[in-house]
Design an enzyme around this catalytic site. Structure first.
Site, mmCIF file in Angstrom:
data_model
loop_
_atom_site.group_PDB
_atom_site.id
_atom_site.type_symbol
_atom_site.label_atom_id
_atom_site.label_comp_id
_atom_site.label_asym_id
_atom_site.label_seq_id
_atom_site.Cartn_x
_atom_site.Cartn_y
_atom_site.Cartn_z
ATOM 1 C CG HIS A 128 2.113 14.730 -34.392
ATOM 2 N ND1 HIS A 128 2.110 14.446 -35.751
ATOM 3 C CD2 HIS A 128 1.217 15.759 -34.423
ATOM 4 C CE1 HIS A 128 1.324 15.096 -36.420
ATOM 5 N NE2 HIS A 128 0.664 15.819 -35.751
ATOM 6 C CD GLU A 148 3.997 11.934 -36.771
ATOM 7 O OE1 GLU A 148 3.229 11.889 -37.829
ATOM 8 O OE2 GLU A 148 4.524 12.888 -36.093
ATOM 9 C CG ASN A 200 28.793 -3.142 -9.447
ATOM 10 O OD1 ASN A 200 29.300 -3.603 -10.415
ATOM 11 N ND2 ASN A 200 28.986 -2.503 -8.526
#
Lengths: 677, 171
Positions: free
Chosen positions: A53, A75, A414
């Site tokens: 918003h 929204e 990793n």
């Protein structure tokens, strides 16, 4: 907004908007990762909604229609989940992540003044999910309807039967607040969430069309007499003062006329007889100014440079004092100056430390992106990972943060790629199918430790040894002599990587050797401990503060030198016509000032008038307090360098201040221009 | 350098031994007591330092530390040599500071019976040269035993003098 004509102002507003977007996107990312684990967490959905918003409001103010459309649709989906009980599926979360990525790309394009990515693809993707036509059907021009704020400010005040009281919430913004309309929009929507907004002046429409002043009046009713609304408003950035008062006693069902006037909105309230001092409302001064301020990094750098200057002055003062002390008549003066120099030293040292502390930033700055990264990587590798972070408030120098960012990404990659096993493998080994990776940070004496631990397969020293032999890094014979610990250390050797084929996840050319080099540049250290089958633990040891200097990197006869930025006034490109001679010696005239031109190559060979052949730039500086143009071959940019000692053997060279280690790992000499000639 | 005791567990050895790292410089073989050697690393990028004394070749980045490297060839008056991959940097420590020394190649670690070491003849080495500890005969080869610490402190002393002179002239 039509003020693109005023580009400067637009840029300025944009910068502020972008930095806010950064923050919002980072939060949203975190929230989405959490949301994936707890899809029904209303508070999280609300947070994400709110972030979208706010971005929408900002985008609308700046006339960025694409941003408005995307955030608006997002929204809508969230609103369905929030208020219509639609279930948040994993697919929907993926779409939300995709939206986030789009917004990030969009934001970067804006920041770089580049062409923005087309929103079509992402919009189509969202629409697919926003199955409930009703909300998608909202055209963008009707944005904002999702919050309970009347758009035009003229909604009739419809007092319900029990005659709820109306309150006037007056929000005063700082007069110099940038993006006033965004703030007003923010306040209005936030207040709308905790109270029923009857009308406002300026109205929501006015605000969206940038017709705002630094005062926003909101007429509202609320169960808690508007206290929450006032509190909420106070929390918005750039709000200077918030006051809440009973609007008018007369406004009740007995007086419908009054309510009609309230509906008149902006400007009309003067018609009310309203004695502020007599009103029963209370005024809340905004007291939470906070204990921190935001400081531009450039300002900090400037302060640091100035401290550097102070230190140099102090040294020179001491030298002068020594000279004075030697001659009888002036020895008293000399003593006085010496005492002064000593005091200056203490002050500048403390100042320096203070500034170094001001450069500290919490690890959060780089940690926030990791949950999302881990999530994506785990998904791609077909692994299940539970990721935990702790100690993200631990603070480090910002240079250190920058330097450890990539290494941490690499180590975490990793951990997922090589560490955590697939769920099947894990179950077969009697482990829970979900692997665990923890990222921890804490203080220990004068260091900060950052650790990545996983409960994966661990590093097998035998495999490492084999790989080292196969890659020709060591011979069978050499490998046999290694202890387990030494074998594990082999992963830090340049050119070492145990994966057969480079996967998408790791193996991008950076190895643990780069991690080690990066850390050593900033006086840090990396350690690995691992147990086959149980997991791996990689620990970074980092210094709290550093002797950092901003320096210009220049090239001279194929060597790189660092020159403290504080001693360079200006950099000029040398054009042939610029060079004159004065008594046969080269000089440059810059805006009427004469700078003798000395080549750095010549100066370093103590043959200062010898001109280098390929000098393209001149640094305007001072040496022995005389103006000087120093010729160099090339400029490689400005960098923050960590000052390192070169040992006794090289500690007293004239014009040499020390050394540093450059990004690619080579050492470079730091010059002291004041004493160069 | 005083004769070092043999490592514990080797007491049964009747003859006292010295372990040395043997390396070549030009056509000659030199040796350094292993106790003086911290580490031997492959030759790497050495960045020259302006105004450094002649025998200092430059600085290297050793795991984040900046370490000066000396050229022994220069020290012994051999002609300079282009960098080649056989060369090694022998790292030693003097008063807590690491310093590197470039050698042509490292051949091996040798055990030399102390009895085979002869004191240096002043005719060859000159009187003032303290850094030659002795000359060992290994088979038909002669190995000149060096005291790295002395070489460096020697060099350092000379440097400090030079630098002081230089700054005196400047100021």
């Amino acid at each position: 907004m039509n003020d693109k004509d005023n580009y400067q102002e637009y840029r300025q507003d944009l910068e502020i908007f972008l930095s806010e977007v950064d923050e919002l996107l980072a939060n949203t990312e975190e929230n989405l990762v959490e949301l994936e684990k707890a899809p029904s967490d209303a508070a999280l959905i609300q947070e994400v909604f709110r972030a979208m918003h706010t971005i929408k409001g900002g985008a609308a103010t700046l006339g960025l229609q694409d941003g408005v459309e995307v955030t608006h649709l997002m929204e809508s989906i969230l609103d369905e989940v929030r208020s219509q009980g639609r279930e948040l599926t994993a697919e929907m979360v993926d779409v939300l992540f995709a939206v986030l990525d789009y917004l990030r790309e969009w934001r970067n394009a804006l920041g770089g003044d580049k062409e923005r990515p087309s929103p079509e693809k992402i919009l189509a993707k969202i629409r697919e999910f926003a199955g409930n036509e009703s909300s998608v059907a909202h055209s963008v021009s009707q944005q904002g309807t999702s919050s309970a704020v009347p758009r035009d400010g003229s909604r009739t005040v419809d007092l319900d039967g029990d005659g709820k009281r109306i309150y006037l919430l007056t929000v005063r913004f700082k007069s110099d607040a940038p993006l006033l309309s965004v703030r007003a929009f923010q306040v209005l929507t936030l207040v709308g969430e905790v109270s029923e907004v009857l009308s406002s002046a300026p109205s929501l429409d006015d605000i969206e069309n940038d017709r705002v002043s630094d005062v926003l009046r909101i007429y509202l009713t609320a169960e808690d007499d508007g206290k929450e609304a006032a509190r909420t408003a106070r929390g918005v950035q750039d709000v200077a003062e918030v006051s809440l008062e009973r609007y008018d006693q007369r406004v009740s069902r007995d007086n419908p006329a009054a309510s009609g006037s309230v509906a008149g909105g902006a400007g009309n309230e003067a018609g009310f007889s309203r004695d502020e001092s007599a009103s029963q409302g209370y005024t809340v001064k905004k007291t939470t100014l906070g204990k921190t301020v935001r400081v531009d990094v450039a300002l900090l750098d400037f302060l640091m440079d100035m401290v550097g200057e102070l230190v140099i002055d102090r040294t020179r003062l001491t030298q002068i004092a020594t000279r004075l002390q030697r001659s009888g008549e002036t020895s008293a003066v000399g003593n006085e100056i010496r005492a002064l120099a000593a005091h200056l030293q203490r002050t500048s040292a403390e100042l320096q430390e203070g500034i170094m502390r001001a450069r500290l930033l919490p690890l959060k700055n780089i940690f926030t992106k990791f949950p999302r990264m881990i999530r994506d990587l785990a998904q791609r590798c077909g692994k299940q990972v539970e990721f935990e972070m702790a100690g993200e408030d631990t603070e480090l120098d910002r240079t250190v943060l920058e330097v450890i960012d990539d290494p941490l990404i690499h180590i975490l990659r990793n951990a997922i790629d090589h560490g955590i096993e697939t769920p099947d493998e894990r179950v077969a080994r009697g482990k829970p199918p979900k692997g665990r990776i923890r990222l921890l940070a804490w203080h220990e004496e004068n260091q900060v430790l950052v650790r990545v631990e996983d409960d994966g397969a661990g590093i097998d020293p035998e495999k490492i040894k084999k790989a080292a032999v196969k890659k020709g890094l060591l011979t069978e014979e050499e490998v046999r002599k290694l202890s387990e610990k030494e074998a594990i250390e082999l992963i830090f050797m340049p050119g070492f990587s145990t994966t057969e084929k480079a996967t998408e996840v790791s193996g991008r050319g950076v190895g643990m050797d780069v991690v080690r080099t990066n850390l050593e540049r900033i006086n840090g250290h990396v350690e690995v401990r691992s147990q086959v089958g149980l997991g791996t633990e990689v620990t970074l040891r980092l210094p709290l503060t550093l002797a950092i200097m901003r320096a210009l990197l220049v090239k001279c006869e194929d060597l790189t030198y660092a020159i403290p930025t504080s001693s360079v006034e200006e950099v000029l490109a040398i054009k042939d016509g610029d060079i004159r001679t004065i008594q046969g010696k080269p000089a440059m005239s810059v805006r009427g000032r004469i700078f003798p031109l000395i080549s750095l190559a010549g100066a370093l060979r103590d043959d200062k008038w010898k001109r280098g052949s390929s000098e393209r730039y001149a640094l305007l500086t001072r040496t022995n307090d005389e103006p000087l143009a120093l010729g160099v071959d090339d400029l490689l940019g400005e960098e923050e360098v960590v000052v390192k000692e070169m040992g006794r053997l090289l500690s007293r060279l004239k014009g040499i201040a020390g050394a540093t280690i450059l990004a690619q790992g080579d050492p470079a000499v730091i010059l002291d221009v004041q004493r160069l000639i | 350098m005083p004769a070092r005791e043999a490592t514990p567990g080797r007491e049964t050895v009747i003859e006292k031994e010295k372990q040395i790292v043997a390396f070549s410089l030009g056509s000659e073989t030199y040796g350094v007591d292993i106790a003086q050697v911290r580490e031997i690393i492959p030759i790497q990028k050495i960045v020259p330092v302006p105004r450094a004394p002649d025998f200092v070749e430059g600085i290297i980045n050793l795991r984040g530390r900046v370490i000066p490297v000396l050229d022994l060839r220069h020290h012994f008056g051999f002609e300079k040599k282009k960098q080649d991959p056989d060369q090694r940097i022998v790292l030693t420590e003097v008063d807590g500071e690491s310093i590197g020394v470039i050698v042509d190649s490292v051949s091996s670690v040798l055990r030399i019976p102390e009895a085979s070491i002869e004191p240096p003849a002043s005719v060859i080495t000159g009187d003032d040269i303290e850094y030659i500890q002795g000359i060992a005969k290994v088979g038909s080869n002669l190995i000149v035993l060096l005291d790295l610490t002395k070489i460096i402190s020697d060099a350092e002393k000379r440097t400090l003098k030079e630098v002081d002179l230089a700054s005196a002239v400047v100021r």
